[in-house]
Write an enzyme that holds these catalytic residues in place. Structure first.
Site, PDB file in Angstrom:
ATOM      1  N   CYS A 118     -22.730  -0.376 -14.495  1.00 48.60           N
ATOM      2  CA  CYS A 118     -22.474   0.967 -13.986  1.00 48.60           C
ATOM      3  C   CYS A 118     -23.466   1.271 -12.886  1.00 48.60           C
ATOM      4  O   CYS A 118     -24.657   1.464 -13.151  1.00 48.60           O
ATOM      5  CB  CYS A 118     -22.586   1.999 -15.104  1.00 48.60           C
ATOM      6  SG  CYS A 118     -22.315   3.668 -14.488  1.00 48.60           S
ATOM      7  N   GLY A 119     -22.996   1.316 -11.643  1.00 46.12           N
ATOM      8  CA  GLY A 119     -23.882   1.526 -10.509  1.00 46.12           C
ATOM      9  C   GLY A 119     -24.490   2.911 -10.466  1.00 46.12           C
ATOM     10  O   GLY A 119     -25.677   3.068 -10.158  1.00 46.12           O
ATOM     11  N   ASP A 281     -13.907   8.679 -12.145  1.00 43.49           N
ATOM     12  CA  ASP A 281     -15.267   8.704 -11.632  1.00 43.49           C
ATOM     13  C   ASP A 281     -15.398   9.818 -10.607  1.00 43.49           C
ATOM     14  O   ASP A 281     -14.577   9.942  -9.696  1.00 43.49           O
ATOM     15  CB  ASP A 281     -15.598   7.351 -11.002  1.00 43.49           C
ATOM     16  CG  ASP A 281     -17.097   7.114 -10.889  1.00 43.49           C
ATOM     17  OD1 ASP A 281     -17.854   8.099 -10.840  1.00 43.49           O
ATOM     18  OD2 ASP A 281     -17.502   5.948 -10.846  1.00 43.49           O
ATOM     19  N   GLY A 286     -20.482   2.862  -8.099  1.00 37.43           N
ATOM     20  CA  GLY A 286     -21.425   1.854  -7.613  1.00 37.43           C
ATOM     21  C   GLY A 286     -20.963   0.435  -7.788  1.00 37.43           C
ATOM     22  O   GLY A 286     -21.037  -0.382  -6.854  1.00 37.43           O
ATOM     23  N   SER A 287     -20.447   0.096  -8.971  1.00 35.63           N
ATOM     24  CA  SER A 287     -19.958  -1.265  -9.181  1.00 35.63           C
ATOM     25  C   SER A 287     -18.661  -1.502  -8.421  1.00 35.63           C
ATOM     26  O   SER A 287     -18.353  -2.633  -8.026  1.00 35.63           O
ATOM     27  CB  SER A 287     -19.763  -1.546 -10.675  1.00 35.63           C
ATOM     28  OG  SER A 287     -18.917  -0.578 -11.268  1.00 35.63           O
TER      29      SER A 287
END
Length: 366
Positions: A118-119, A281, A286-287
């Site tokens: 999870c970014g 989201d 991020g990912s």
């Protein structure tokens, strides 16, 4: 004056807890968000630490153990009434077997279970690690924080002034790669579409919203969610995934609908990520940015160190991303991707449970 003195005295006392079950854990959290996407951080969970200490569990093994034996914690904190449909969490893990040569480790929690990467959480946890003393000797003006995730170790680079962390935070990903490009998929209700599948610590399917007759910037969110979820289910059935190191990581996390602007540009490109069980989201993901950069690099659309800006269609928040070096991951030609964004604190919380509460572990409302 007397009222002010009484207020000051009250402020010095620990807050009084409501009646609660002594058998249920007292759950303390730190609350953050990155680009609008919430992160509920659980700094410690004794049951998880005991499992690491007694059995020497790796982080991936601990992920399986927590899902089987401690899932009520995720349900209580992520689901209603303490959480909500879009809540996301991170469990900070201690213990040498899980952390290894990193500064800390984390498990990622969402409405339907546990992610591999999870970014937005990494960006927030980088700040948290510094501000809560989890890095032995932070350096000014920027400190590297090594974070072990289920997918591997990522490094966050966090501004540090000697007293507190700052923004923007950036991280370097695990090797990211194009798993497949131009894959035809039959999607019920939409017909045949063409998707790319990228890996940025977890797998995503990518396609332009236009293929579904939608506009990522102007269509209703519920229509985007419905279309993306249909793609996710179709890809799961029609395209088997393989991870070079662990089959625990060989799953499709979600679908990211884009504006189709994959060629390099100084202008932002917009996307929406629908992951897990139709969870949306709030940030650019991020990912997902990591995987999308890997796909663009694989296709020759960008070069090393060419930065792109990614906008969330839900909040308008921005991340930047760039491929910083080539790598090899199993049989895949991969890249390490740098993602940058801003994470902020929103508060702290103490959560309790009453034994007789039939909904003490929460409920999931769709």
């Amino acid at each position: 004056m007397a009222a002010e003195a009484a207020g000051a005295a009250d402020a010095g006392r620990a807050p009084r807890l409501p009646p609660r079950s002594l058998q249920a854990p007292l759950l303390l959290t730190v609350e953050m968000h990155t680009g609008g996407e919430p992160l509920r951080i659980i700094p410690r969970l004794e049951a998880a630490e005991a499992a690491v200490a007694s059995s020497g569990l790796s982080l991936l093994a601990l992920r399986r153990h927590v899902a089987a034996a401690q899932d009520h914690v995720r349900q209580a904190l992520v689901h209603e009434p303490r959480g909500h449909r879009g809540m996301y969490g991170a469990l900070v893990v201690r213990g040498a077997a899980a952390v290894g040569n990193a500064d800390l480790a984390a498990l990622f929690l969402h409405g339907a279970g546990y992610s591999a990467m999870c970014g937005h959480a990494v960006l927030a946890l980088g700040r948290f690690a510094l501000d809560y003393g989890l890095v032995a000797a932070p350096r000014r003006p920027e400190t590297a924080v090594r974070l072990r995730c289920p997918c591997g170790v990522v490094t966050a680079f966090v501004p540090w002034d000697g007293q507190r962390s700052g923004n923007p935070v950036r991280f370097h990903s695990v090797p990211a790669f194009a798993a497949a490009t131009d894959v035809p998929i039959d999607v019920p209700g939409h017909g045949k579409v063409v998707v790319d599948i990228g890996y940025g610590g977890t797998f995503y399917a990518f396609l332009s919203a236009e293929q579904l007759g939608l506009d990522v910037c102007s269509s209703k969110t519920r229509d985007l969610v419905s279309g993306a979820s249909a793609v996710t289910e179709a890809v799961k059935k029609q395209f088997p995934l393989h991870h070079p190191e662990s089959e625990d990581l060989a799953f499709l996390y979600g679908t990211i609908l884009t504006d189709g602007k994959d060629a390099f540009s100084e202008e932002p490109t917009t996307n929406i990520c629908v992951f897990a069980d139709e969870q949306v989201d709030r940030c650019p993901t991020g990912s997902g940015v990591t995987a999308r950069i890997a796909l663009q690099y694989h296709k020759g659309l960008i070069q090393l160190n060419q930065s792109r800006t990614f906008r969330s269609s839900t909040t308008g928040s921005l991340f930047t991303g760039k491929a910083v070096k080539e790598a090899k991951f199993g049989d895949y030609n991969a890249v390490v991707v740098e993602v940058s964004g801003e994470a902020f604190y929103t508060g702290t919380a103490t959560f309790t449970m009453e034994e007789e509460d039939p909904l003490k572990y929460g409920f999931f409302f769709k």
